[in-house]
Motif scaffolding. Structure first.
Motif, PDB file in Angstrom:
ATOM      1  N   UNK A 162      -7.966-125.419 -29.802  1.00  0.00           N
ATOM      2  CA  UNK A 162      -8.093-123.982 -29.551  1.00  0.00           C
ATOM      3  C   UNK A 162      -6.832-123.444 -28.879  1.00  0.00           C
ATOM      4  N   UNK A 163      -6.565-122.160 -29.150  1.00  0.00           N
ATOM      5  CA  UNK A 163      -5.523-121.423 -28.436  1.00  0.00           C
ATOM      6  C   UNK A 163      -6.209-120.241 -27.746  1.00  0.00           C
ATOM      7  N   UNK A 164      -5.990-120.147 -26.447  1.00  0.00           N
ATOM      8  CA  UNK A 164      -6.633-119.071 -25.675  1.00  0.00           C
ATOM      9  C   UNK A 164      -5.572-118.121 -25.110  1.00  0.00           C
ATOM     10  N   UNK A 165      -5.798-116.825 -25.310  1.00  0.00           N
ATOM     11  CA  UNK A 165      -4.910-115.782 -24.786  1.00  0.00           C
ATOM     12  C   UNK A 165      -5.663-114.999 -23.721  1.00  0.00           C
ATOM     13  N   UNK A 166      -4.982-114.722 -22.631  1.00  0.00           N
ATOM     14  CA  UNK A 166      -5.544-113.886 -21.569  1.00  0.00           C
ATOM     15  C   UNK A 166      -4.530-112.827 -21.179  1.00  0.00           C
ATOM     16  N   UNK A 167      -5.013-111.584 -21.070  1.00  0.00           N
ATOM     17  CA  UNK A 167      -4.166-110.477 -20.616  1.00  0.00           C
ATOM     18  C   UNK A 167      -5.064-109.518 -19.851  1.00  0.00           C
ATOM     19  N   UNK A 168      -4.887-109.475 -18.543  1.00  0.00           N
ATOM     20  CA  UNK A 168      -5.775-108.654 -17.732  1.00  0.00           C
ATOM     21  C   UNK A 168      -7.189-109.194 -17.822  1.00  0.00           C
ATOM     22  N   UNK A 169      -8.131-108.315 -18.223  1.00  0.00           N
ATOM     23  CA  UNK A 169      -9.520-108.737 -18.369  1.00  0.00           C
ATOM     24  C   UNK A 169      -9.853-109.183 -19.790  1.00  0.00           C
ATOM     25  N   UNK A 204      11.718-121.205 -33.145  1.00  0.00           N
ATOM     26  CA  UNK A 204      11.102-121.096 -31.816  1.00  0.00           C
ATOM     27  C   UNK A 204       9.923-120.129 -31.866  1.00  0.00           C
ATOM     28  N   UNK A 205       8.820-120.512 -31.251  1.00  0.00           N
ATOM     29  CA  UNK A 205       7.626-119.672 -31.185  1.00  0.00           C
ATOM     30  C   UNK A 205       7.698-118.774 -29.957  1.00  0.00           C
ATOM     31  N   UNK A 206       7.408-117.503 -30.147  1.00  0.00           N
ATOM     32  CA  UNK A 206       7.319-116.580 -29.017  1.00  0.00           C
ATOM     33  C   UNK A 206       6.074-115.724 -29.180  1.00  0.00           C
ATOM     34  N   UNK A 207       5.426-115.438 -28.075  1.00  0.00           N
ATOM     35  CA  UNK A 207       4.216-114.608 -28.059  1.00  0.00           C
ATOM     36  C   UNK A 207       4.457-113.463 -27.079  1.00  0.00           C
ATOM     37  N   UNK A 208       4.331-112.247 -27.572  1.00  0.00           N
ATOM     38  CA  UNK A 208       4.588-111.054 -26.759  1.00  0.00           C
ATOM     39  C   UNK A 208       3.294-110.275 -26.564  1.00  0.00           C
ATOM     40  N   UNK A 209       2.996-109.928 -25.326  1.00  0.00           N
ATOM     41  CA  UNK A 209       1.774-109.184 -25.041  1.00  0.00           C
ATOM     42  C   UNK A 209       1.791-107.792 -25.636  1.00  0.00           C
ATOM     43  N   UNK A 210       0.626-107.326 -26.079  1.00  0.00           N
ATOM     44  CA  UNK A 210       0.516-105.961 -26.604  1.00  0.00           C
ATOM     45  C   UNK A 210       0.555-104.939 -25.473  1.00  0.00           C
ATOM     46  N   UNK A 211       0.119-105.353 -24.295  1.00  0.00           N
ATOM     47  CA  UNK A 211       0.163-104.508 -23.117  1.00  0.00           C
ATOM     48  C   UNK A 211       1.015-105.150 -22.053  1.00  0.00           C
ATOM     49  N   UNK A 212       1.065-104.512 -20.909  1.00  0.00           N
ATOM     50  CA  UNK A 212       1.951-105.006 -19.855  1.00  0.00           C
ATOM     51  C   UNK A 212       1.254-105.932 -18.874  1.00  0.00           C
ATOM     52  N   UNK A 213      -0.036-106.209 -19.080  1.00  0.00           N
ATOM     53  CA  UNK A 213      -0.704-107.180 -18.216  1.00  0.00           C
ATOM     54  C   UNK A 213      -0.091-108.563 -18.413  1.00  0.00           C
ATOM     55  N   UNK A 214      -0.027-109.327 -17.332  1.00  0.00           N
ATOM     56  CA  UNK A 214       0.518-110.681 -17.425  1.00  0.00           C
ATOM     57  C   UNK A 214      -0.237-111.472 -18.483  1.00  0.00           C
ATOM     58  N   UNK A 324       3.266 -98.233  -8.450  1.00  0.00           N
ATOM     59  CA  UNK A 324       4.211 -99.155  -9.081  1.00  0.00           C
ATOM     60  C   UNK A 324       3.589-100.545  -9.152  1.00  0.00           C
ATOM     61  N   UNK A 325       2.704-100.716 -10.126  1.00  0.00           N
ATOM     62  CA  UNK A 325       1.996-101.984 -10.263  1.00  0.00           C
ATOM     63  C   UNK A 325       1.796-102.293 -11.744  1.00  0.00           C
ATOM     64  N   UNK A 326       1.795-103.572 -12.060  1.00  0.00           N
ATOM     65  CA  UNK A 326       1.564-103.998 -13.439  1.00  0.00           C
ATOM     66  C   UNK A 326       0.101-104.309 -13.701  1.00  0.00           C
ATOM     67  N   UNK A 327      -0.711-104.307 -12.657  1.00  0.00           N
ATOM     68  CA  UNK A 327      -2.125-104.620 -12.825  1.00  0.00           C
ATOM     69  C   UNK A 327      -2.925-103.351 -13.078  1.00  0.00           C
ATOM     70  N   UNK A 328      -4.068-103.534 -13.718  1.00  0.00           N
ATOM     71  CA  UNK A 328      -4.941-102.399 -14.001  1.00  0.00           C
ATOM     72  C   UNK A 328      -5.509-101.844 -12.697  1.00  0.00           C
ATOM     73  N   UNK A 338       1.670-100.810 -16.206  1.00  0.00           N
ATOM     74  CA  UNK A 338       0.577-101.272 -17.048  1.00  0.00           C
ATOM     75  C   UNK A 338       0.386-100.315 -18.223  1.00  0.00           C
ATOM     76  N   UNK A 339       0.584-100.816 -19.439  1.00  0.00           N
ATOM     77  CA  UNK A 339       0.489 -99.953 -20.619  1.00  0.00           C
ATOM     78  C   UNK A 339      -0.895 -99.343 -20.780  1.00  0.00           C
ATOM     79  N   UNK A 340      -1.922-100.142 -20.524  1.00  0.00           N
ATOM     80  CA  UNK A 340      -3.285 -99.624 -20.661  1.00  0.00           C
ATOM     81  C   UNK A 340      -3.529 -98.488 -19.669  1.00  0.00           C
ATOM     82  N   UNK A 341      -3.007 -98.627 -18.460  1.00  0.00           N
ATOM     83  CA  UNK A 341      -3.161 -97.566 -17.458  1.00  0.00           C
ATOM     84  C   UNK A 341      -2.399 -96.316 -17.861  1.00  0.00           C
ATOM     85  N   UNK A 342      -1.242 -96.500 -18.473  1.00  0.00           N
ATOM     86  CA  UNK A 342      -0.474 -95.334 -18.922  1.00  0.00           C
ATOM     87  C   UNK A 342      -1.212 -94.591 -20.031  1.00  0.00           C
TER      88      UNK A 342
END
Length: 432
Positions: A162-169, A204-214, A324-328, A338-342
């Motif tokens: 399995x591959x698991x992705x987490x971004x924020x919640x 090389x494999x790279x994975x970029x988040x759709x939002x700004x959450x870690x 000035x925060x990257x968290x929701x 945070x893109x979602x917050x914007x």
């Protein structure tokens, strides 16, 4: 002892006529001097008191015109305040838009350090390093690509399926099948909505988040409902140096950080503009109530309009603070990193404009009512004054004609009296 003077009948008749003419002339001169035919209740009680009642109501309504005018200015002041707040909200939208335009520099990115398609494999197969990597099977025993086989990345089928992705919640887990290639895995990640995966020309494999959450990318397996990451298998995809918690990434944008103070200042100006939108001690944007009275009556017979204001602030419009925060952020606040917050901020500002338009429409409707009643009151005052004048004012054309007629009549009366006295003068001539 004095005796009464005896006048002839003709003389007495002419004298009475002159007295009547003099009385009429006096009345005529009074009307010409005052412009009124009814100056007191003695002249015409009905017309006098009717005219007085009409004049009293006219005076009362005229006094209310000042209050109506103040009501109009109060509503207009609030409307100007809303226009100012609307302009400020649009400036806030511009600030949020600027922050969103810097999204590319703020997205978390997990970059691999190991070439999944080696140069030697590319040479052997006659493909690019990227194509070699994309064609490799993910699970199985590690094997290089050859001219007859696509190769294998070597991830453990039991410990890393399995591959698991987490971004924020947000959490996304993809189960890798035995036949899945790296290309299939990349496509699955791209469908997650959390991140986008790609293979560069060096394999090389790279994975970029759709939002700004870690972003956390982990390779592992689920047992008894619990996902456990595999450090070794994660390293096969991204390189050494990873931990059992997965690979994390994220960053901040200096451009976004610089916009926080702009947002704060504009938000403060919204509150101040609303506070300054009062007139004569009444501010509809501070929640005050305006009552505009339209007639002179009281109680249930009184005609009036109540305009209830709203306490207008940035918070009441749903515009929270920008931090000035990257968290929701919780509540109405927004994290600038945070893109979602914007996105949430942009939606809140759009809703604020909708609320302002609704409030402006309500004030415009009330303003129209008050202005219409102001015009009606002015016209009614004119009608009342005209009606009062019609009952008491003299017709100056008629009175001028009467004055001429009375003057002629008086001259004729004097001549007639002179002729009546000529008979007595004839008797005096006989006595001489």
């Amino acid at each position: 002892m004095s005796s009464a003077i005896t006048l002839s009948a003709a003389t007495r008749q002419n004298l009475l006529s002159l007295q009547d003419t003099a009385a009429l002339a006096a009345t005529n001169q009074g009307r010409l001097a005052t412009g009124k035919k009814v100056n007191s209740a003695l002249d015409n009680p009905v017309n006098f008191f009717s005219s007085q009642n009409l004049s009293n109501r006219s005076t009362a309504l005229s006094g209310l015109l000042d209050g109506i005018s103040n009501g109009i200015q109060t509503i207009q002041a609030a409307a100007k305040g809303i226009d100012t707040v609307t302009s400020l909200v649009k400036q806030l939208q511009s600030v949020v838009s600027q922050a969103q335009s810097n999204a590319a520099t703020n997205l978390p990115k997990v970059s691999g350090t190991v070439a999944l398609g080696a140069p030697g494999e590319a040479s052997t197969t006659g493909k690019s390093q990227r194509d070699v990597a994309m064609a490799k099977t993910v699970l199985g025993t590690a094997a290089p690509a050859t001219s007859s086989a696509s190769g294998n990345l070597g991830l453990s089928a039991s410990a890393a399926n399995q591959v698991q992705l987490k971004a924020g919640n947000a959490v996304y887990t993809y189960t890798i099948t035995a036949t899945d290639t790296l290309g299939d895995l990349v496509n699955a990640i791209n469908k997650s909505g959390i991140a986008n995966a790609s293979i560069d020309s060096n394999g090389l494999l790279s994975v970029t988040g759709s939002g700004s959450d870690a972003l956390s990318v982990s390779v592992g397996a689920t047992a008894a409902g619990t996902f456990t990451s595999s450090t070794a298998d994660t390293a096969l995809l991204f390189g050494t140096g990873t931990t059992t918690s997965g690979v994390t990434g994220g960053g901040t944008s200096a451009q976004r950080s610089a916009l926080v103070d702009q947002f704060k200042n504009l938000r403060t100006q919204i509150n101040q503009a609303a506070q300054d939108a009062g007139f004569n001690g009444t501010n509809l944007l501070a929640g005050d109530k305006l009552t505009v009275v339209f007639n002179e009556k009281t109680g249930g017979a009184q005609s009036k309009l109540d305009v209830q204001g709203d306490a207008l602030t940035a918070s009441s419009l749903g515009i929270g603070s920008l931090v000035d925060s990257a968290s929701t952020q919780s509540g109405a606040d927004f994290g600038v990193q945070n893109n979602a917050d914007l996105t949430k901020a942009a939606n809140a500002l759009t809703n604020a404009l909708t609320s302002l338009n609704s409030l402006s429409s309500t004030l415009g409707s009330n303003l129209s009512v008050v202005q219409t009643r102001q015009d009606f009151t002015k016209n009614l005052v004119n009608v009342l004054d005209t009606g009062a004048a019609n009952l008491t004012n003299a017709d100056m054309n008629e009175e001028a004609a009467n004055s001429q007629a009375l003057s002629t009549r008086q001259s004729l009366g004097i001549s007639a009296l002179s002729l009546a006295n000529q008979a007595n003068q004839g008797i005096l001539q006989l006595l001489r």
